[in-house]
Write an enzyme that holds these catalytic residues in place. Sequence first.
Site, PDB file in Angstrom:
ATOM      1  CG  HIS A 218      -9.894  -7.633   6.853  1.00 55.81           C
ATOM      2  ND1 HIS A 218      -9.382  -8.339   7.904  1.00 55.81           N
ATOM      3  CD2 HIS A 218      -9.011  -7.774   5.828  1.00 55.81           C
ATOM      4  CE1 HIS A 218      -8.239  -8.918   7.549  1.00 55.81           C
ATOM      5  NE2 HIS A 218      -7.991  -8.574   6.285  1.00 55.81           N
TER       6      HIS A 218
ATOM      7  CD  GLU B 127      -1.723  -2.424   1.276  1.00 57.36           C
ATOM      8  OE1 GLU B 127      -2.500  -3.310   0.861  1.00 57.36           O
ATOM      9  OE2 GLU B 127      -0.644  -2.667   1.853  1.00 57.36           O
TER      10      GLU B 127
END
Length: 340
Positions: free
Chosen positions: A137, A68
């Site tokens: 998540h 990321e």
Amino acid sequence: MDVNCEKTVCLTFAEALNSALNLALTHDPAVVLLGEDIGTPSGGIYKVTQGLEERYGTHRVRTTPISEQGIIGLGIGLALVGHRPIVEIMLMDYLTIASDQLVNHAAKLRYTTNGVSHIPLTVRMHIGGGTMGGAQHSQSLEAWLTHIPGLNVVIPSTPEDAKGLLLSCIRNNDPCVMLECIELLWSKERSPVPIGDYVIPLGKARIKRTGTDLTLICYGRAVSWCLESAEYMEQTYAISCEVIDLRTLTPLDLPSILASVRKTGRAMVVHAANQFGGFGAEISCLITEELHAVLAHPVIRLGARNCPVPYTRVLEEVYSPNVRQITEKIKSVFSIGNVS
């Protein structure tokens, strides 16, 4: 009118995003897409980029390694040399890994270069629970981003807004973070979306339902909850709730919020993120500072419980706000007993 196209087609939330990306790639050769698994064959876990690599090639739709920080860093570099990158971060939870690039570089470069360097970077992040994703998540961390000067933070609630707001982000010369609710991405429900090219201006809220007794201020997946609760209160108790979908958190359409609350005299802010330290606190404070003399009741907030997001369906439903909780809060404002 925000939308300037007369013809519409019924699309899901994910399909509307795909339509926006396709238009951007078609009309602007500077647009490139970066992200994990966005190419062939999957088109991302929500199929938002499905078919785009085949159509535009890997030089414009590029699947990246799982990094990321590297994805956003590459996007910043591309933006500095004339591209308009759109990068996908699969889950907002992974913002923690990429925050240095986004917060300390993308958000500040225009300021630190005295306006010489613009960063036309769009970061798409999938946000929120409701799908049993678990504690790492399912988080809604939008309040973190709204605290950073230099970032535009956008969170649509409908397919029409998703397309128009994403196109607006892509054409903006400053970094924009587009937050896409996971529950909406998974939804198969379709609604009318203009076929052609259109933008919805950043910083402009939409009144989803007019009312006279209470203003419900919300965004993302909380919009549908508030609309359902408002309908119940109207039908059952003749209490008229105005529902405002913020659509953009920064810039914030404060004039529309204040105009509505000035009319109704009461306000309640609802979001899926943790209530403690959430964006609702900022809105509540702004309303109170500006309209304390006309408020008929203190501003109410409703968010998720202050704990990690549970995994199991039963606990996740207890953790998150819902229509019943919203209704009970509204009833408390008007001193009506609990929902039967």
